[in-house]
Design a protein around this motif. Structure first.
Motif, PDB file in Angstrom:
ATOM      1  N   GLU A 199      -1.211  11.499  16.774  1.00 31.11           N
ATOM      2  CA  GLU A 199      -1.309  12.184  15.482  1.00 31.11           C
ATOM      3  C   GLU A 199       0.083  12.396  14.876  1.00 31.11           C
ATOM      4  O   GLU A 199       0.636  13.498  14.924  1.00 31.11           O
ATOM      5  CB  GLU A 199      -2.023  13.528  15.653  1.00 31.11           C
ATOM      6  CG  GLU A 199      -3.464  13.394  16.141  1.00 31.11           C
ATOM      7  CD  GLU A 199      -4.153  14.738  16.281  1.00 31.11           C
ATOM      8  OE1 GLU A 199      -3.470  15.772  16.097  1.00 31.11           O
ATOM      9  OE2 GLU A 199      -5.360  14.758  16.562  1.00 31.11           O
ATOM     10  N   ARG A 207       4.515   1.997  12.811  1.00 33.73           N
ATOM     11  CA  ARG A 207       4.484   2.962  11.705  1.00 33.73           C
ATOM     12  C   ARG A 207       5.778   2.971  10.898  1.00 33.73           C
ATOM     13  O   ARG A 207       5.931   3.776   9.985  1.00 33.73           O
ATOM     14  CB  ARG A 207       4.211   4.362  12.262  1.00 33.73           C
ATOM     15  CG  ARG A 207       2.859   4.472  12.965  1.00 33.73           C
ATOM     16  CD  ARG A 207       2.750   5.729  13.794  1.00 33.73           C
ATOM     17  NE  ARG A 207       1.469   5.786  14.500  1.00 33.73           N
ATOM     18  CZ  ARG A 207       1.227   6.538  15.560  1.00 33.73           C
ATOM     19  NH1 ARG A 207       2.189   7.318  16.045  1.00 33.73           N
ATOM     20  NH2 ARG A 207       0.047   6.523  16.142  1.00 33.73           N
ATOM     21  N   LYS A 241       5.214  10.096  -2.066  1.00 32.95           N
ATOM     22  CA  LYS A 241       5.800  10.157  -0.727  1.00 32.95           C
ATOM     23  C   LYS A 241       6.546  11.470  -0.506  1.00 32.95           C
ATOM     24  O   LYS A 241       6.853  12.200  -1.449  1.00 32.95           O
ATOM     25  CB  LYS A 241       6.772   8.990  -0.515  1.00 32.95           C
ATOM     26  CG  LYS A 241       6.131   7.611  -0.554  1.00 32.95           C
ATOM     27  CD  LYS A 241       7.172   6.530  -0.325  1.00 32.95           C
ATOM     28  CE  LYS A 241       6.543   5.149  -0.352  1.00 32.95           C
ATOM     29  NZ  LYS A 241       6.012   4.831  -1.701  1.00 32.95           N
ATOM     30  N   ASP A 289       0.820  -1.212   0.000  1.00 28.48           N
ATOM     31  CA  ASP A 289       0.000   0.000   0.000  1.00 28.48           C
ATOM     32  C   ASP A 289       0.853   1.259   0.000  1.00 28.48           C
ATOM     33  O   ASP A 289       0.358   2.349   0.276  1.00 28.48           O
ATOM     34  CB  ASP A 289      -0.936   0.003   1.217  1.00 28.48           C
ATOM     35  CG  ASP A 289      -0.168  -0.008   2.538  1.00 28.48           C
ATOM     36  OD1 ASP A 289       1.051  -0.273   2.507  1.00 28.48           O
ATOM     37  OD2 ASP A 289      -0.794   0.237   3.582  1.00 28.48           O
ATOM     38  N   SER A 290       2.150   1.126  -0.305  1.00 27.03           N
ATOM     39  CA  SER A 290       3.059   2.274  -0.267  1.00 27.03           C
ATOM     40  C   SER A 290       3.552   2.666  -1.661  1.00 27.03           C
ATOM     41  O   SER A 290       4.686   3.086  -1.842  1.00 27.03           O
ATOM     42  CB  SER A 290       4.264   1.962   0.633  1.00 27.03           C
ATOM     43  OG  SER A 290       3.855   1.750   1.959  1.00 27.03           O
ATOM     44  N   ASP A 292       3.066   8.628   3.104  1.00 28.09           N
ATOM     45  CA  ASP A 292       4.231   7.987   3.709  1.00 28.09           C
ATOM     46  C   ASP A 292       5.440   8.901   3.556  1.00 28.09           C
ATOM     47  O   ASP A 292       5.499   9.719   2.630  1.00 28.09           O
ATOM     48  CB  ASP A 292       4.526   6.647   3.037  1.00 28.09           C
ATOM     49  CG  ASP A 292       3.430   5.625   3.284  1.00 28.09           C
ATOM     50  OD1 ASP A 292       2.634   5.830   4.221  1.00 28.09           O
ATOM     51  OD2 ASP A 292       3.378   4.631   2.541  1.00 28.09           O
ATOM     52  N   PRO A 349      -0.823  13.291   7.169  1.00 24.88           N
ATOM     53  CA  PRO A 349      -1.117  11.965   7.742  1.00 24.88           C
ATOM     54  C   PRO A 349      -1.571  10.913   6.737  1.00 24.88           C
ATOM     55  O   PRO A 349      -1.606   9.723   7.069  1.00 24.88           O
ATOM     56  CB  PRO A 349      -2.226  12.267   8.759  1.00 24.88           C
ATOM     57  CG  PRO A 349      -2.855  13.536   8.270  1.00 24.88           C
ATOM     58  CD  PRO A 349      -1.751  14.331   7.660  1.00 24.88           C
ATOM     59  N   SER A 350      -1.899  11.329   5.516  1.00 23.35           N
ATOM     60  CA  SER A 350      -2.323  10.357   4.502  1.00 23.35           C
ATOM     61  C   SER A 350      -1.159   9.899   3.623  1.00 23.35           C
ATOM     62  O   SER A 350      -1.329   9.034   2.761  1.00 23.35           O
ATOM     63  CB  SER A 350      -3.417  10.960   3.617  1.00 23.35           C
ATOM     64  OG  SER A 350      -2.918  12.077   2.894  1.00 23.35           O
ATOM     65  N   TYR A 376       3.095  11.693   9.515  1.00 24.52           N
ATOM     66  CA  TYR A 376       2.933  10.887   8.306  1.00 24.52           C
ATOM     67  C   TYR A 376       2.323   9.531   8.646  1.00 24.52           C
ATOM     68  O   TYR A 376       2.349   9.096   9.795  1.00 24.52           O
ATOM     69  CB  TYR A 376       4.288  10.700   7.612  1.00 24.52           C
ATOM     70  CG  TYR A 376       5.039  11.990   7.438  1.00 24.52           C
ATOM     71  CD1 TYR A 376       4.652  12.924   6.479  1.00 24.52           C
ATOM     72  CD2 TYR A 376       6.115  12.314   8.268  1.00 24.52           C
ATOM     73  CE1 TYR A 376       5.324  14.131   6.340  1.00 24.52           C
ATOM     74  CE2 TYR A 376       6.792  13.518   8.131  1.00 24.52           C
ATOM     75  CZ  TYR A 376       6.390  14.424   7.172  1.00 24.52           C
ATOM     76  OH  TYR A 376       7.044  15.623   7.044  1.00 24.52           O
ATOM     77  N   ARG A 377       1.794   8.869   7.632  1.00 26.14           N
ATOM     78  CA  ARG A 377       1.146   7.574   7.845  1.00 26.14           C
ATOM     79  C   ARG A 377       2.161   6.497   8.215  1.00 26.14           C
ATOM     80  O   ARG A 377       1.974   5.735   9.159  1.00 26.14           O
ATOM     81  CB  ARG A 377       0.391   7.160   6.574  1.00 26.14           C
ATOM     82  CG  ARG A 377      -0.384   5.858   6.727  1.00 26.14           C
ATOM     83  CD  ARG A 377      -1.111   5.488   5.461  1.00 26.14           C
ATOM     84  NE  ARG A 377      -0.193   5.245   4.346  1.00 26.14           N
ATOM     85  CZ  ARG A 377      -0.561   4.706   3.187  1.00 26.14           C
ATOM     86  NH1 ARG A 377      -1.825   4.379   2.980  1.00 26.14           N
ATOM     87  NH2 ARG A 377       0.324   4.525   2.231  1.00 26.14           N
ATOM     88  N   LYS A 378       3.252   6.439   7.445  1.00 27.70           N
ATOM     89  CA  LYS A 378       4.278   5.425   7.655  1.00 27.70           C
ATOM     90  C   LYS A 378       5.639   6.036   7.344  1.00 27.70           C
ATOM     91  O   LYS A 378       5.738   6.957   6.528  1.00 27.70           O
ATOM     92  CB  LYS A 378       4.027   4.212   6.758  1.00 27.70           C
ATOM     93  CG  LYS A 378       4.961   3.032   6.983  1.00 27.70           C
ATOM     94  CD  LYS A 378       4.689   1.905   5.996  1.00 27.70           C
ATOM     95  CE  LYS A 378       3.337   1.273   6.229  1.00 27.70           C
ATOM     96  NZ  LYS A 378       3.124   0.106   5.322  1.00 27.70           N
TER      97      LYS A 378
END
Length: 213
Positions: free
Chosen positions: A112, A143, A46, A41-42, A89, A86-87, A115-117
């Motif tokens: 919070e 994460r 980015k 999913d990455s 990577d 946050p959505s 970043y997502r990952k």
């Protein structure tokens, strides 16, 4: 500094096997580092985050278009204020320094994160205590998409030449002989960066590199 074989005749025989120095660095940065994050999913765009040294490492080998082609939509400075995304990577290419690790954990910890990952790549070997510090933050661990040592902290300037970027080396090494702190710090930093050159080139055992000042 320059890199060459000890045997010029064998060098001529193997010339076709060697890549241009800058090309080797470019391939590692674009494919081994940035390209390795395009999984699962990455695969979306980015953010690339670097410090003052790694941004120079990147700029000596890659153009902005090269980075964009690898799915990077934004390049950020680790120590500048950054907008939360946050959505998305993030890829961290940073030196293994305490302040860098602290900043990374600050970005990704808590409820919070920015970043997502996070895919984290260190430019040289990271001390074990820093790894343990990262592992101790249970909110950050899930994460982290990657945590690796790239061992790439030098600056290619020609086909077979590089620098370690120590502009004050002469002063630090031969200036204040009564204060060995600067001497040791400079020598250690130069040695680490030269070691990352050999790691990148993956020198065969039969080749004896020469380092010239």
């Amino acid at each position: 500094m320059s890199f060459s074989d000890s045997d010029s005749s064998s060098n001529n025989g193997r010339a076709s096997e060697y890549k241009i120095f800058r090309q080797t660095s470019r391939d590692r940065l674009l494919h081994e580092m940035l390209g390795s994050t395009k999984k699962g999913d990455s695969k979306s765009w980015k953010v690339l985050i670097m410090d003052k040294v790694t941004v120079k490492v990147m700029s000596h080998s890659c153009k902005m278009a090269d980075i964009t082609d690898q799915g990077i939509s934004l390049v950020e400075d680790l120590f500048r204020r950054r907008e939360p995304l946050p959505s998305m990577d993030a890829i961290y290419f940073i030196q293994p320094l305490k302040e860098n690790v602290v900043m990374f954990l600050s970005d990704m910890s808590g409820r919070e994160p920015l970043y997502r990952k996070a895919f984290v790549f260190f430019s040289s070997p990271i001390p074990k205590e820093f790894v343990n510090h990262i592992k101790s933050d249970t909110s950050v661990l899930p994460r982290i998409g990657a945590l690796r040592e790239m061992n790439l902290e030098y600056f290619p300037i020609e086909t077979q030449a590089f620098i370690t970027d120590h502009e004050r080396a002469l002063e630090d090494l031969f200036g204040d002989v009564e204060n060995p702190r600067k001497f040791n710090a400079c020598l250690n930093s130069m040695a680490i960066r030269i070691a990352t050159v050999f790691a990148s080139l993956k020198c065969p055992a039969e080749i004896s590199p020469k380092i010239r000042r």
